[in-house]
Design a protein around this motif. Structure first.
Motif, PDB file in Angstrom:
ATOM      1  N   THR A  32     -41.772-121.305  42.693  1.00 45.89           N
ATOM      2  CA  THR A  32     -41.460-119.967  42.585  1.00 45.89           C
ATOM      3  C   THR A  32     -42.406-119.276  43.376  1.00 45.89           C
ATOM      4  N   GLU A  33     -43.600-119.553  43.720  1.00 46.83           N
ATOM      5  CA  GLU A  33     -44.377-118.939  44.533  1.00 46.83           C
ATOM      6  C   GLU A  33     -44.611-119.703  45.853  1.00 46.83           C
ATOM      7  N   GLY A  34     -44.688-119.002  47.199  1.00 47.40           N
ATOM      8  CA  GLY A  34     -44.797-119.643  48.498  1.00 47.40           C
ATOM      9  C   GLY A  34     -43.824-120.391  48.852  1.00 47.40           C
ATOM     10  N   ALA A  35     -42.391-120.198  48.339  1.00 47.36           N
ATOM     11  CA  ALA A  35     -41.287-120.816  48.739  1.00 47.36           C
ATOM     12  C   ALA A  35     -40.947-119.914  49.926  1.00 47.36           C
ATOM     13  N   LYS A  36     -40.476-120.601  51.156  1.00 51.35           N
ATOM     14  CA  LYS A  36     -39.915-119.709  52.239  1.00 51.35           C
ATOM     15  C   LYS A  36     -38.279-119.975  52.514  1.00 51.35           C
ATOM     16  N   LYS A  37     -37.776-121.091  51.721  1.00 54.00           N
ATOM     17  CA  LYS A  37     -36.143-121.412  51.897  1.00 54.00           C
ATOM     18  C   LYS A  37     -35.549-121.562  50.661  1.00 54.00           C
ATOM     19  N   TYR A  38     -34.411-121.293  50.595  1.00 53.21           N
ATOM     20  CA  TYR A  38     -33.412-121.403  49.419  1.00 53.21           C
ATOM     21  C   TYR A  38     -32.463-122.528  49.772  1.00 53.21           C
ATOM     22  N   HIS A  39     -31.914-123.434  48.795  1.00 50.95           N
ATOM     23  CA  HIS A  39     -30.998-124.424  49.215  1.00 50.95           C
ATOM     24  C   HIS A  39     -29.826-124.157  48.261  1.00 50.95           C
ATOM     25  N   LEU A  40     -28.710-124.533  48.998  1.00 47.14           N
ATOM     26  CA  LEU A  40     -27.487-124.534  48.213  1.00 47.14           C
ATOM     27  C   LEU A  40     -27.158-125.566  47.017  1.00 47.14           C
ATOM     28  N   SER A  41     -27.803-126.592  47.536  1.00 45.70           N
ATOM     29  CA  SER A  41     -27.510-127.895  46.387  1.00 45.70           C
ATOM     30  C   SER A  41     -28.980-128.267  45.742  1.00 45.70           C
ATOM     31  N   LYS A  42     -29.043-128.756  44.886  1.00 47.27           N
ATOM     32  CA  LYS A  42     -30.158-129.371  44.350  1.00 47.27           C
ATOM     33  C   LYS A  42     -30.598-130.657  44.722  1.00 47.27           C
ATOM     34  N   SER A  43     -29.344-131.178  45.679  1.00 51.02           N
ATOM     35  CA  SER A  43     -29.840-132.507  46.096  1.00 51.02           C
ATOM     36  C   SER A  43     -29.997-132.665  47.458  1.00 51.02           C
ATOM     37  N   CYS A  44     -30.203-131.316  48.148  1.00 53.10           N
ATOM     38  CA  CYS A  44     -30.357-131.073  49.524  1.00 53.10           C
ATOM     39  C   CYS A  44     -31.702-131.738  50.120  1.00 53.10           C
ATOM     40  N   ARG A  45     -31.599-132.084  51.367  1.00 43.80           N
ATOM     41  CA  ARG A  45     -32.759-133.083  51.953  1.00 43.80           C
ATOM     42  C   ARG A  45     -33.888-132.361  51.927  1.00 43.80           C
ATOM     43  N   GLY A  46     -33.753-130.930  52.439  1.00 43.58           N
ATOM     44  CA  GLY A  46     -34.932-130.118  52.164  1.00 43.58           C
ATOM     45  C   GLY A  46     -35.770-130.020  51.013  1.00 43.58           C
ATOM     46  N   LEU A  47     -35.165-130.160  49.680  1.00 45.52           N
ATOM     47  CA  LEU A  47     -36.055-130.358  48.680  1.00 45.52           C
ATOM     48  C   LEU A  47     -36.507-131.753  48.266  1.00 45.52           C
TER      49      LEU A  47
END
Length: 71
Positions: free
Chosen positions: A29-44
Motif C-alpha cells: 500500500t505504501e511506496g507503490a508506483k504502478k497499478y496492475h490490471l491483472s493479479k497475475s501481471c508479470r510486474g507483480l
C-alpha cells in the motif's frame, strides 16, 4: 426519437464512470508506483508485500501509473 438519443447519451456517460470503478492491483500500500490490471501481471511477480486491490480512480488519485507490462 428523443428517447433513443437520451438512452444513447446515458449509456455513453455511464460507460466512462464504470471504468474508474474497475479494481486494480498494487504491490503493498505504501511506496507503490504502478497499478496492475491483472493479479497475475508479470510486474507483480517480484512483489514481496501483500497484493492489494483498489479502485482505478483511487490509484490515479495517488499518482500511480499503469504497469509497463500492461501498457
Amino acid at each position: 426519437m428523443k428517447t433513443i438519443i437520451t438512452l444513447l447519451i446515458v449509456t455513453f456517460l455511464t460507460s466512462f464512470s464504470t471504468l474508474d470503478e474497475e479494481e486494480v492491483y498494487l504491490c503493498g500500500t505504501e511506496g507503490a508506483k504502478k497499478y496492475h490490471l491483472s493479479k497475475s501481471c508479470r510486474g507483480l511477480s517480484g512483489c514481496k508485500h501483500e497484493i492489494t486491490k483498489k479502485k482505478l480512480s483511487e490509484a490515479k488519485e495517488l499518482g500511480l501509473k499503469l504497469c509497463a507490462w500492461e501498457d
